[in-house]
Design a protein around this motif. Structure first.
Motif, short mmCIF file in Angstrom:
data_model
loop_
_atom_site.label_atom_id
_atom_site.label_comp_id
_atom_site.label_asym_id
_atom_site.label_seq_id
_atom_site.Cartn_x
_atom_site.Cartn_y
_atom_site.Cartn_z
N VAL A 210 88.02 -2.34 120.68
CA VAL A 210 88.46 -2.98 119.46
C VAL A 210 88.13 -1.41 118.69
CG1 VAL A 210 87.18 -4.55 118.94
CG2 VAL A 210 89.33 -4.07 117.64
N GLN A 211 88.60 -0.93 117.33
CA GLN A 211 88.14 -0.03 116.69
C GLN A 211 87.08 -0.69 116.06
OE1 GLN A 211 90.66 2.74 115.13
NE2 GLN A 211 90.76 3.75 117.35
N VAL A 212 86.17 -0.62 115.51
CA VAL A 212 84.91 -0.53 114.15
C VAL A 212 84.50 0.08 113.25
CG1 VAL A 212 84.91 -2.85 115.49
CG2 VAL A 212 82.76 -1.49 115.78
N LEU A 213 83.88 -0.68 112.39
CA LEU A 213 83.19 0.75 111.38
C LEU A 213 81.85 1.08 112.15
CD1 LEU A 213 83.18 -0.62 107.67
CD2 LEU A 213 84.67 0.86 109.38
N THR A 214 82.02 2.45 112.69
CA THR A 214 80.19 2.60 113.00
C THR A 214 79.48 2.28 112.38
OG1 THR A 214 81.56 5.13 113.05
CG2 THR A 214 79.28 4.78 113.32
N ALA A 215 78.60 1.91 113.75
CA ALA A 215 76.70 1.55 112.89
C ALA A 215 76.15 2.40 112.00
CB ALA A 215 76.04 0.46 114.61
N GLY A 216 74.79 1.49 110.93
CA GLY A 216 74.29 2.74 110.33
C GLY A 216 74.47 3.38 109.00
N LEU B 29 93.50 -9.11 112.94
CA LEU B 29 92.38 -8.48 112.24
C LEU B 29 92.84 -7.30 110.98
CD1 LEU B 29 90.53 -7.06 115.65
CD2 LEU B 29 89.82 -9.16 113.91
N VAL B 30 91.55 -7.19 109.86
CA VAL B 30 92.46 -7.10 109.32
C VAL B 30 90.89 -5.47 109.07
CG1 VAL B 30 92.14 -6.78 107.10
CG2 VAL B 30 93.60 -8.68 107.75
N PRO B 31 91.35 -4.02 108.71
CA PRO B 31 90.35 -3.98 108.32
C PRO B 31 89.18 -3.71 107.09
CG PRO B 31 92.31 -2.12 108.41
CD PRO B 31 92.33 -3.88 109.18
N GLY B 32 87.89 -4.48 107.60
CA GLY B 32 86.77 -4.59 106.38
C GLY B 32 86.78 -6.25 106.70
N GLU B 33 87.62 -6.61 107.28
CA GLU B 33 86.65 -7.75 107.98
C GLU B 33 86.09 -8.00 108.53
OE1 GLU B 33 89.70 -11.02 107.16
OE2 GLU B 33 90.01 -9.82 109.10
N ARG B 34 84.84 -9.19 109.01
CA ARG B 34 84.01 -8.95 109.81
C ARG B 34 84.79 -9.96 110.92
NH1 ARG B 34 78.80 -8.11 109.73
NH2 ARG B 34 78.33 -8.35 107.45
N VAL B 35 84.74 -9.79 112.02
CA VAL B 35 85.17 -9.66 113.12
C VAL B 35 84.46 -10.94 113.86
CG1 VAL B 35 86.06 -9.55 115.81
CG2 VAL B 35 85.75 -8.02 114.25
N GLY B 36 84.97 -12.46 113.92
CA GLY B 36 84.98 -13.45 114.41
C GLY B 36 84.91 -13.83 115.73
N GLU C 181 85.56 -13.10 106.85
CA GLU C 181 85.01 -12.35 105.96
C GLU C 181 85.43 -10.79 105.79
OE1 GLU C 181 80.26 -12.17 103.96
OE2 GLU C 181 80.55 -12.62 106.50
N LEU C 182 85.74 -11.02 104.40
CA LEU C 182 86.27 -9.64 104.09
C LEU C 182 84.96 -8.95 103.44
CD1 LEU C 182 88.17 -7.80 103.63
CD2 LEU C 182 88.22 -8.02 101.25
N VAL C 183 83.94 -7.88 104.32
CA VAL C 183 82.78 -7.82 103.96
C VAL C 183 83.39 -5.91 103.08
CG1 VAL C 183 81.01 -9.14 104.85
CG2 VAL C 183 82.23 -6.53 105.82
N VAL C 184 84.01 -5.61 103.55
CA VAL C 184 84.59 -4.26 102.93
C VAL C 184 86.43 -3.88 102.45
CG1 VAL C 184 84.48 -1.44 103.82
CG2 VAL C 184 82.84 -2.58 104.86
N PRO C 185 85.82 -3.67 101.48
CA PRO C 185 87.67 -3.32 100.73
C PRO C 185 88.72 -2.21 101.31
CG PRO C 185 86.26 -2.52 99.55
CD PRO C 185 85.68 -3.24 100.04
N PRO C 186 89.77 -3.53 102.28
CA PRO C 186 90.18 -2.73 103.14
C PRO C 186 91.31 -1.34 103.31
CG PRO C 186 90.72 -4.95 102.87
CD PRO C 186 90.32 -4.85 101.91
N ARG C 187 90.75 -0.37 102.13
CA ARG C 187 90.94 0.43 102.12
C ARG C 187 90.01 1.56 102.62
NH1 ARG C 187 94.70 4.08 99.49
NH2 ARG C 187 93.91 6.06 98.61
N GLU C 188 89.24 1.47 102.09
CA GLU C 188 88.27 1.76 102.67
C GLU C 188 87.47 1.89 104.31
OE1 GLU C 188 83.17 1.57 102.18
OE2 GLU C 188 83.96 0.55 100.44
N ALA C 189 87.93 0.90 104.29
CA ALA C 189 88.26 0.66 105.98
C ALA C 189 88.59 1.56 106.77
CB ALA C 189 87.50 -0.71 105.70
N PHE C 190 89.66 1.63 106.16
CA PHE C 190 91.11 2.42 106.65
C PHE C 190 90.55 3.70 106.62
CE2 PHE C 190 95.29 4.27 106.56
CZ PHE C 190 96.07 3.76 107.07
#
Length: 473
Positions: free
Chosen positions: A467-473, A432-439, A392-401
Motif C-alpha cells: 500500500v502507498q504511504v507518505l515517505t517517512a522523514g 483508506l483515505v489519503p492523509g489518514e493514519r492507517v489503523g 485519524e486525519l493527520v495530513v489534508p487529503p489534497r496535500e497527501a494526494f
C-alpha cells in the motif's frame, strides 16, 4: 418512437427531431450519426452542440429543461450532468469553500466526494454513522454528531451527508440542516441514490424538502435515464450561484451527450406525470419481496418502512444463514440476475420503476435457491471495511494526494499515513483515505475483504500486497 411535447420535455423533443432529421453534419461525433462502421452501439448518439441545439445554443433547450427540473424539486438552480453524481459531488465541493477550509463530512462518503475534497483543497472533519449491531451495516448520522463537530470546528464552511446511504439508511436530515443553518452554513447532500425520494406516499421526503441547500442525484439509478445522467440541484440562499456555475463547469465535459441529457429530461417529466403511481408500485414490489424472503431461516432484511430508510432498497443480511454472499452472487450472475452489491454478509438488490412483479419474483426465487445451496452454520455479522474505517486525519487529503510516497507491505503500513485511496467496490466508500493514519483494524478488514473475494479498488497494487504511504522523514 414517442413524440415528445417540446413545452414539457424540450431536450427529449429536440433529440427526437435530431435523430429523425436528414442531416449531413460537419461536426463531431465522428460516427456522424451512422451505424455503418461500428454498429448500433452509436445509434441515437446526438451531441448537445449542433445536435439538440445550435452550436451557439440559440434555442435554449437545455436551459428550459433545467428550469423545469429546478421547479420540480423546489429549488432555484439546476444543472444536468452527463458525468454522473461523481461530477456533481465534485462540482459542489468546488462551490462551498476555499483551499484549507474545513467541512463536516460523513465518513461513509463515496470516493467521488472525497476526490472532490481533494480537488477543492477542503479539509474534512469526519462524522461517523451509527452501526447496526444486528447486521454490521451503517445507519444514519445523528444530528447531534453534526452539532458536536461544528462546536469543535466552528469555522467549517459546509456539512456534507450521503442520503440515502448505499444500503438505504437515512440520517436525521431535518435536524442536520437546522444545525448547519444555525452556524450559517449550507447542508449539501450526495443523494445519488435518492432521486425518487418524496415522489410518492410511503417514501421518505427528499433531502431538499427537509432543508438541504443542495443535492446531487443520479437520474440513472432509481429512475429510467441513460447511464451517467445526473442532476445538481441547489438553493442559492447560502450558496453563491457564481461559485456553483464555476464549480460545475470546472470538471464538466465540453461535449455533452444529447441522449443522456434528453433522458434526464424524460425521467423528470415521468416523475411529475406518473411518479406517484410508478414509485408506489415499486414500494409494493419490494414489500412483497421482503415478505417472501422473511420465510428464509436466518435471513435478516434491514430497513423497510419508516423515515430512516429507503423502502425501495432490498438489502439481505446473510450471517444468520451461514451463506457466503459472494458465492450467492456468483449463482445469481450465472442465472442472469446480477445484483448491486455483495460481500460475505450482505447482498443488495436495486429495484426501480422499470421492475415488474416478474423481474422481482425471479430475483426472489433465484436468491432463495442460492441461499439454500450455500447454507452453513450461522455466524455473527462482521461490519465491512467500508463501514468501520476510522483513521485519524493527520495530513489534508489534497496535500497527501500530491505528496512523495513509497510502497510498503500492507502489514507494515499500520501507523503510517496513507497516500492513496483504497475502497471495497461496491460501495466505493474509502477504507483508506489519503492523509489518514492507517489503523490495524482497517488493514485487517481490507485483508479479510480481499481474501473473501471482494473487489478492493483504486489501490496501486491491486493484490494489496503493498500500500502507498507518505515517505517517512
Amino acid at each position: 418512437m414517442l413524440t415528445a411535447d417540446a413545452s414539457d420535455t424540450p431536450l427529449l423533443a429536440a433529440w427526437e427531431v435530431a435523430v429523425r432529421a436528414d442531416r449531413a453534419p460537419m461536426v463531431i461525433p465522428g460516427h456522424k450519426g451512422s451505424t455503418r462502421l461500428v454498429g448500433d452501439v452509436v445509434s441515437g448518439d446526438v451531441p448537445l452542440y449542433a445536435g439538440l441545439d445550435t452550436l451557439h445554443l440559440e434555442h435554449g433547450v437545455l436551459h428550459r429543461a433545467e428550469v423545469l427540473a429546478a421547479r420540480a424539486w423546489g429549488v432555484d438552480w439546476c444543472r444536468f450532468s452527463v458525468g454522473g453524481s461523481t461530477h456533481g459531488n465534485q462540482a459542489l465541493a468546488l462551490a462551498v469553500g476555499r483551499p484549507g477550509d474545513e467541512v463536516v463530512v460523513t465518513r461513509s462518503l463515496h470516493r467521488s466526494l472525497l476526490l472532490g475534497l481533494v480537488l477543492a483543497g477542503l479539509v474534512p472533519v469526519w462524522v461517523a454513522p451509527d452501526l447496526d449491531a444486528a447486521t454490521g451495516l451503517p445507519l444514519g448520522v445523528p444530528a447531534e454528531r453534526v452539532a458536536d463537530a461544528l462546536r469543535a470546528h466552528p469555522g467549517a464552511r459546509a456539512v456534507f451527508l450521503v442520503e440515502p446511504g448505499y444500503t438505504g439508511a437515512l440520517s436525521d436530515v431535518r435536524g442536520a440542516a437546522a444545525v448547519a443553518h444555525g452556524h450559517g452554513i449550507p447542508l449539501v447532500v450526495d443523494g445519488a441514490w435518492g432521486a425518487h425520494l418524496g415522489w410518492a406516499p410511503g417514501l421518505p421526503p427528499s433531502p431538499l424538502s427537509l432543508g438541504a441547500d443542495a443535492m446531487v442525484t443520479s437520474a440513472h439509478k432509481l429512475l429510467p435515464a441513460y447511464s451517467q445522467a445526473a442532476l445538481v440541484l441547489a438553493r442559492t440562499g447560502r450558496l453563491d450561484v457564481d461559485r456553483l456555475e464555476r464549480g460545475f463547469e470546472a470538471s464538466h465535459t465540453t461535449s455533452p451527450a444529447g441522449a443522456i441529457l434528453a433522458s434526464t429530461d424524460a425521467a423528470r417529466a415521468l416523475l411529475e406525470r406518473e411518479g406517484e403511481q410508478l414509485l408506489g408500485r415499486t414500494v409494493r414490489l419490494v414489500q412483497d419481496a421482503r415478505e417472501e424472503l422473511r420465510a428464509v431461516p436466518g435471513l435478516v432484511l434491514p430497513g423497510g418502512a419508516g423515515d430512516r430508510s429507503d423502502p425501495t432498497r432490498l438489502v439481505l443480511a446473510l450471517a444468520g444463514t451461514g451463506a457466503d454472499g459472494l458465492a450467492v452472487e456468483r449463482d445469481l450472475v450465472a442465472m442472469g440476475v446480477p445484483v448491486e452489491m455483495a460481500d460475505r454478509d450482505t447482498v443488495v438488490a436495486t429495484v426501480t420503476v422499470a421492475d415488474t412483479a416478474a423481474t422481482v419474483g425471479r430475483f426472489v426465487g433465484v436468491v432463495r435457491e442460492a441461499l439454500e445451496r450455500h447454507r452453513g452454520e450461522p455466524r455473527p455479522p462482521v461490519a465491512g471495511a467500508a463501514w468501520t474505517a476510522a483513521g485519524e486525519l493527520v495530513v489534508p487529503p489534497r496535500e497527501a494526494f500530491f505528496a512523495d510516497r513509497e510502497a510498503v507491505p500492507l502489514a507494515e503500513s499500520v501507523g503510517r499515513v496513507a497516500a492513496e485511496l483504497v475502497a471495497p467496490y461496491p460501495p466505493g466508500v474509502p477504507a483508506l483515505v489519503p492523509g489518514e493514519r492507517v489503523g490495524a483494524a482497517t488493514v485487517e478488514a481490507l485483508r479479510a475483504a480481499a481474501a473473501a473475494g471482494s473487489r478492493v479498488a483504486y489501490a496501486a497494487d491491486a493484490t494489496l500486497g503493498t500500500v502507498q504511504v507518505l515517505t517517512a522523514g
